[in-house]
Design a protein around this motif. Structure first.
Motif, short mmCIF file in Angstrom:
data_model
loop_
_atom_site.label_atom_id
_atom_site.label_comp_id
_atom_site.label_asym_id
_atom_site.label_seq_id
_atom_site.Cartn_x
_atom_site.Cartn_y
_atom_site.Cartn_z
N CYS A 153 0.86 -0.93 0.11
CA CYS A 153 -0.69 -0.05 -0.16
C CYS A 153 0.54 2.01 0.04
N TYR A 179 -4.60 6.92 -0.97
CA TYR A 179 -4.16 5.74 -0.63
C TYR A 179 -4.26 4.74 -1.87
N LYS A 181 -2.99 0.80 -4.19
CA LYS A 181 -2.54 -0.74 -4.09
C LYS A 181 -1.34 -0.51 -4.86
N ALA A 207 -7.27 2.36 -3.08
CA ALA A 207 -7.99 1.74 -2.69
C ALA A 207 -8.37 1.95 -1.20
N CYS A 210 -6.04 -0.15 1.69
CA CYS A 210 -5.25 0.48 2.19
C CYS A 210 -5.50 1.77 3.73
#
Length: 212
Positions: A153, A179, A181, A207, A210
């Protein structure tokens, strides 16, 4: 805006299927722009084993909160996945789309992706600053160790763009776009190379897994 997000280069069908089978998939977005004990906020880190300089300025803090696998091959793949990220940032800071650092740690689509990211930052006249955090690493061996999938992440909430000409930092607040990934398909060293190389990179934006 402080975050510069690009559309990820389309992957080949084989690579995309491989990543999806290993837990990938979903919306893919480009990025802008070790273990718990070796969490690496140092901005001047360089690689071992004769690798290229991947250092960045002191105002750019790259933090890798990774858990080092007990398996030696997996640990090496994770370490060079980190070096790929460092090398990409190094290329952006140097404003060099042909920087040898990312080429040392990547090939194929992953090298093309790094180059496109650097080109976008050069075109915009920006350089990164702040704290860029990477965490929750998962490493999976594939094809009997012939390939390794490294996932992790990223929280870029405290990472910003800075205008090179003016020095102005373009701040943004933390939001869903903070965020990301990552999934990197890593290939073990071949020939005289000592590095694991990223061959395919997939980046999933916003994400939720994350967000912590």
């Amino acid at each position: 805006m402080a975050r510069r997000t690009l559309i990820l280069t389309t992957m080949t069908t084989t690579a995309a299927l491989l990543l999806t089978a290993c837990g990938g998939g979903g919306k893919t977005d480009g990025i802008k722009g070790a273990d718990k004990g070796s969490s690496s906020p140092s901005p001047s880190a360089t690689t071992g084993g004769g690798g290229p300089d991947v250092s960045v300025p002191k105002d750019l803090n790259l933090v890798f909160d990774f858990t080092k696998p007990s398996n030696a091959q997996q640990a090496a793949a994770l370490a060079d996945a980190e070096n790929y990220i460092r090398a990409l940032k190094h290329g952006i800071v140097k404003q060099d789309p042909n920087d040898p650092a990312y080429q040392y740690y990547s090939g194929g689509q992953a090298a093309q992706y790094a180059k496109s990211q650097i080109q976008a930052w050069v075109k915009g006249g920006w350089t990164p600053t702040g704290t860029d955090r990477y965490y929750n690493s998962v490493v999976t061996s594939l094809s009997g160790g012939k390939r390794t999938l490294v996932a992790f992440c990223r929280n870029q909430a405290k990472s910003y763009s800075k205008e090179i000409n003016t020095g102005k930092v373009l701040y943004t607040d933390e939001n869903a776009d903070s965020y990301l990934k990552y999934q990197l398909l890593m290939q073990p060293p071949t020939g005289s190379s000592k590095a694991w190389k990223a061959q395919v990179v997939e980046v999933k934006g916003q994400a939720k897994e994350c967000q912590q």
